[in-house]
Design a protein around this motif. Structure first.
Motif, PDB file in Angstrom:
ATOM      1  N   ASP A 267       0.816  -1.210   0.000  1.00 11.41           N
ATOM      2  CA  ASP A 267       0.000   0.000   0.000  1.00 11.41           C
ATOM      3  C   ASP A 267       0.852   1.263   0.000  1.00 11.41           C
ATOM      4  OD1 ASP A 267      -2.305  -1.526   0.030  1.00 11.41           O
ATOM      5  OD2 ASP A 267      -2.501  -1.468   2.220  1.00 11.41           O
ATOM      6  N   ALA A 268       2.037   1.186   0.610  1.00 10.36           N
ATOM      7  CA  ALA A 268       2.911   2.359   0.704  1.00 10.36           C
ATOM      8  C   ALA A 268       3.738   2.572  -0.564  1.00 10.36           C
ATOM      9  CB  ALA A 268       3.831   2.209   1.903  1.00 10.36           C
ATOM     10  N   GLY A 269       3.597   1.705  -1.544  1.00 12.15           N
ATOM     11  CA  GLY A 269       4.344   1.865  -2.785  1.00 12.15           C
ATOM     12  C   GLY A 269       5.704   1.197  -2.771  1.00 12.15           C
ATOM     13  N   GLY A 270       5.989   0.407  -1.748  1.00  9.96           N
ATOM     14  CA  GLY A 270       7.264  -0.297  -1.656  1.00  9.96           C
ATOM     15  C   GLY A 270       7.252  -1.558  -2.510  1.00  9.96           C
ATOM     16  N   PRO A 271       8.254  -2.398  -2.322  1.00  4.38           N
ATOM     17  CA  PRO A 271       8.305  -3.640  -3.106  1.00  4.38           C
ATOM     18  C   PRO A 271       7.161  -4.575  -2.692  1.00  4.38           C
ATOM     19  CG  PRO A 271      10.029  -3.619  -1.459  1.00  4.38           C
ATOM     20  CD  PRO A 271       9.399  -2.269  -1.439  1.00  4.38           C
ATOM     21  N   PRO A 272       6.618  -5.338  -3.631  1.00  2.00           N
ATOM     22  CA  PRO A 272       5.490  -6.221  -3.304  1.00  2.00           C
ATOM     23  C   PRO A 272       5.918  -7.393  -2.419  1.00  2.00           C
ATOM     24  CG  PRO A 272       6.190  -6.585  -5.554  1.00  2.00           C
ATOM     25  CD  PRO A 272       6.984  -5.413  -5.036  1.00  2.00           C
ATOM     26  N   THR A 273       5.000  -7.844  -1.582  1.00  2.00           N
ATOM     27  CA  THR A 273       5.198  -9.039  -0.765  1.00  2.00           C
ATOM     28  C   THR A 273       4.822 -10.241  -1.617  1.00  2.00           C
ATOM     29  OG1 THR A 273       4.560  -7.794   1.189  1.00  2.00           O
ATOM     30  CG2 THR A 273       4.519 -10.180   1.377  1.00  2.00           C
ATOM     31  N   VAL A 274       5.633 -11.276  -1.568  1.00  2.00           N
ATOM     32  CA  VAL A 274       5.374 -12.461  -2.382  1.00  2.00           C
ATOM     33  C   VAL A 274       4.917 -13.602  -1.473  1.00  2.00           C
ATOM     34  CG1 VAL A 274       6.367 -14.124  -3.999  1.00  2.00           C
ATOM     35  CG2 VAL A 274       7.071 -11.741  -4.084  1.00  2.00           C
ATOM     36  N   LEU A 275       3.714 -14.121  -1.747  1.00  9.67           N
ATOM     37  CA  LEU A 275       3.192 -15.282  -1.028  1.00  9.67           C
ATOM     38  C   LEU A 275       3.624 -16.525  -1.787  1.00  9.67           C
ATOM     39  CD1 LEU A 275      -0.470 -14.051  -0.459  1.00  9.67           C
ATOM     40  CD2 LEU A 275       1.455 -13.875   1.111  1.00  9.67           C
ATOM     41  N   VAL A 276       4.158 -17.523  -1.081  1.00  6.81           N
ATOM     42  CA  VAL A 276       4.655 -18.740  -1.723  1.00  6.81           C
ATOM     43  C   VAL A 276       3.787 -19.912  -1.286  1.00  6.81           C
ATOM     44  CG1 VAL A 276       6.624 -20.277  -2.008  1.00  6.81           C
ATOM     45  CG2 VAL A 276       6.992 -17.829  -1.782  1.00  6.81           C
ATOM     46  N   TYR A 277       3.299 -20.667  -2.263  1.00  4.69           N
ATOM     47  CA  TYR A 277       2.520 -21.871  -2.019  1.00  4.69           C
ATOM     48  C   TYR A 277       3.211 -23.050  -2.681  1.00  4.69           C
ATOM     49  CZ  TYR A 277      -1.374 -19.215  -0.144  1.00  4.69           C
ATOM     50  OH  TYR A 277      -2.161 -18.424   0.644  1.00  4.69           O
ATOM     51  N   ARG A 278       3.224 -24.206  -2.008  1.00 10.67           N
ATOM     52  CA  ARG A 278       3.857 -25.427  -2.512  1.00 10.67           C
ATOM     53  C   ARG A 278       2.789 -26.443  -2.899  1.00 10.67           C
ATOM     54  NH1 ARG A 278       8.948 -23.845  -3.352  1.00 10.67           N
ATOM     55  NH2 ARG A 278       9.642 -22.626  -1.590  1.00 10.67           N
ATOM     56  N   ARG A 279       3.018 -27.148  -4.002  1.00 11.18           N
ATOM     57  CA  ARG A 279       2.088 -28.167  -4.488  1.00 11.18           C
ATOM     58  C   ARG A 279       2.220 -29.441  -3.665  1.00 11.18           C
ATOM     59  NH1 ARG A 279       3.562 -30.686 -10.063  1.00 11.18           N
ATOM     60  NH2 ARG A 279       4.925 -31.824  -8.683  1.00 11.18           N
ATOM     61  N   VAL A 280       1.086 -29.970  -3.211  1.00 16.29           N
ATOM     62  CA  VAL A 280       1.043 -31.242  -2.487  1.00 16.29           C
ATOM     63  C   VAL A 280      -0.113 -32.055  -3.044  1.00 16.29           C
ATOM     64  CG1 VAL A 280       2.070 -30.368  -0.349  1.00 16.29           C
ATOM     65  CG2 VAL A 280      -0.378 -30.254  -0.649  1.00 16.29           C
ATOM     66  N   PRO A 281      -0.070 -33.393  -2.939  1.00 16.26           N
ATOM     67  CA  PRO A 281      -1.179 -34.209  -3.430  1.00 16.26           C
ATOM     68  C   PRO A 281      -2.455 -33.956  -2.632  1.00 16.26           C
ATOM     69  CG  PRO A 281       0.725 -35.579  -2.913  1.00 16.26           C
ATOM     70  CD  PRO A 281       1.040 -34.205  -2.474  1.00 16.26           C
ATOM     71  N   ARG A 282      -3.581 -33.910  -3.325  1.00 11.57           N
ATOM     72  CA  ARG A 282      -4.870 -33.710  -2.654  1.00 11.57           C
ATOM     73  C   ARG A 282      -5.308 -34.990  -1.961  1.00 11.57           C
ATOM     74  NH1 ARG A 282      -9.715 -31.234  -6.151  1.00 11.57           N
ATOM     75  NH2 ARG A 282      -7.932 -30.130  -6.962  1.00 11.57           N
ATOM     76  N   ALA A 283      -5.133 -36.128  -2.632  1.00 13.80           N
ATOM     77  CA  ALA A 283      -5.464 -37.444  -2.080  1.00 13.80           C
ATOM     78  C   ALA A 283      -4.655 -38.474  -2.849  1.00 13.80           C
ATOM     79  CB  ALA A 283      -6.949 -37.709  -2.206  1.00 13.80           C
ATOM     80  N   HIS A 284      -4.655 -39.731  -2.369  1.00 18.68           N
ATOM     81  CA  HIS A 284      -3.948 -40.817  -3.034  1.00 18.68           C
ATOM     82  C   HIS A 284      -4.933 -41.923  -3.388  1.00 18.68           C
ATOM     83  CE1 HIS A 284       0.089 -39.284  -2.313  1.00 18.68           C
ATOM     84  NE2 HIS A 284      -0.295 -38.957  -1.095  1.00 18.68           N
ATOM     85  N   SER A 285      -4.661 -42.621  -4.513  1.00 18.69           N
ATOM     86  CA  SER A 285      -5.512 -43.740  -4.899  1.00 18.69           C
ATOM     87  C   SER A 285      -5.275 -44.911  -3.949  1.00 18.69           C
ATOM     88  CB  SER A 285      -5.232 -44.149  -6.351  1.00 18.69           C
ATOM     89  OG  SER A 285      -3.908 -44.615  -6.480  1.00 18.69           O
ATOM     90  N   LYS A 286      -6.270 -45.781  -3.828  1.00 11.74           N
ATOM     91  CA  LYS A 286      -6.175 -46.881  -2.868  1.00 11.74           C
ATOM     92  C   LYS A 286      -5.174 -47.950  -3.283  1.00 11.74           C
ATOM     93  CE  LYS A 286     -10.858 -46.469  -1.125  1.00 11.74           C
ATOM     94  NZ  LYS A 286     -12.143 -47.120  -0.966  1.00 11.74           N
ATOM     95  N   ARG A 287      -5.204 -48.345  -4.522  1.00 11.08           N
ATOM     96  CA  ARG A 287      -4.361 -49.471  -4.949  1.00 11.08           C
ATOM     97  C   ARG A 287      -2.894 -49.118  -5.118  1.00 11.08           C
ATOM     98  NH1 ARG A 287      -7.088 -53.560  -9.179  1.00 11.08           N
ATOM     99  NH2 ARG A 287      -8.230 -54.686  -7.593  1.00 11.08           N
ATOM    100  N   LEU A 288      -2.620 -48.126  -5.934  1.00  8.08           N
ATOM    101  CA  LEU A 288      -1.227 -47.827  -6.275  1.00  8.08           C
ATOM    102  C   LEU A 288      -0.634 -46.671  -5.477  1.00  8.08           C
ATOM    103  CD1 LEU A 288      -1.460 -48.198 -10.146  1.00  8.08           C
ATOM    104  CD2 LEU A 288      -0.627 -49.856  -8.487  1.00  8.08           C
ATOM    105  N   GLY A 289      -1.457 -45.920  -4.773  1.00  6.09           N
ATOM    106  CA  GLY A 289      -0.953 -44.791  -4.002  1.00  6.09           C
ATOM    107  C   GLY A 289      -0.568 -43.599  -4.859  1.00  6.09           C
ATOM    108  N   LEU A 290      -1.137 -43.502  -6.063  1.00  8.59           N
ATOM    109  CA  LEU A 290      -0.828 -42.383  -6.943  1.00  8.59           C
ATOM    110  C   LEU A 290      -1.625 -41.152  -6.520  1.00  8.59           C
ATOM    111  CD1 LEU A 290      -0.968 -44.296 -10.341  1.00  8.59           C
ATOM    112  CD2 LEU A 290       1.053 -43.622  -9.054  1.00  8.59           C
ATOM    113  N   PRO A 291      -1.083 -39.950  -6.751  1.00  6.60           N
ATOM    114  CA  PRO A 291      -1.810 -38.730  -6.369  1.00  6.60           C
ATOM    115  C   PRO A 291      -3.077 -38.559  -7.215  1.00  6.60           C
ATOM    116  CG  PRO A 291       0.422 -38.213  -7.089  1.00  6.60           C
ATOM    117  CD  PRO A 291       0.247 -39.657  -7.249  1.00  6.60           C
ATOM    118  N   LYS A 292      -4.179 -38.215  -6.538  1.00  2.00           N
ATOM    119  CA  LYS A 292      -5.447 -37.931  -7.218  1.00  2.00           C
ATOM    120  C   LYS A 292      -5.709 -36.436  -7.106  1.00  2.00           C
ATOM    121  CE  LYS A 292      -8.884 -40.777  -6.687  1.00  2.00           C
ATOM    122  NZ  LYS A 292      -9.933 -41.573  -6.020  1.00  2.00           N
ATOM    123  N   GLY A 293      -5.109 -35.676  -7.966  1.00  3.49           N
ATOM    124  CA  GLY A 293      -5.277 -34.230  -7.950  1.00  3.49           C
ATOM    125  C   GLY A 293      -4.242 -33.558  -7.065  1.00  3.49           C
TER     126      GLY A 293
END
Length: 108
Positions: free
Chosen positions: A39-65
């Protein structure tokens, strides 16, 4: 380009969903950085988000989303880790004066 509605958890974006562009393999990027203007015109603040699996499949344990979790420090996992790279130095660890923990040989 394809995009996918991806949910965000934690931080200021908690509970929101944004369309995120997918890469050539059909997955969103590992990190998602959101610049927030100051708001003061300074450098912007950067929010960092990391990708993680939403859920895993039952048989193979693969990420589902995928979802993004807030990373308040924004440092974790940002670079490649090669086997020959040195670990990050810890500020509280001081090197010992004697090698290998042996007592000092002062007799000569």
């Amino acid at each position: 380009m394809k995009s996918e509605e991806t949910p965000f958890e934690g931080g200021p974006m908690d509970g929101r969903s944004l369309p995120v562009l997918l890469g050539p393999t059909g997955t969103p990027p590992k990190t998602y950085r959101i610049p927030v203007p100051d708001d003061a015109g300074g450098p912007p603040t950067v929010l960092v988000y990391r990708r993680v699996p939403r859920a895993h499949s039952k048989r193979l344990g693969l990420p589902k989303g995928w979802k993004y979790e807030y990373d308040p420090e924004g440092k974790r996992g940002g670079t490649l880790r090669w086997p020959w790279t040195k670990p990050d130095a810890k500020p509280d660890s001081a090197p010992d004066a004697t090698p290998g923990g042996k007592p000092d040989d002062t007799h000569g």
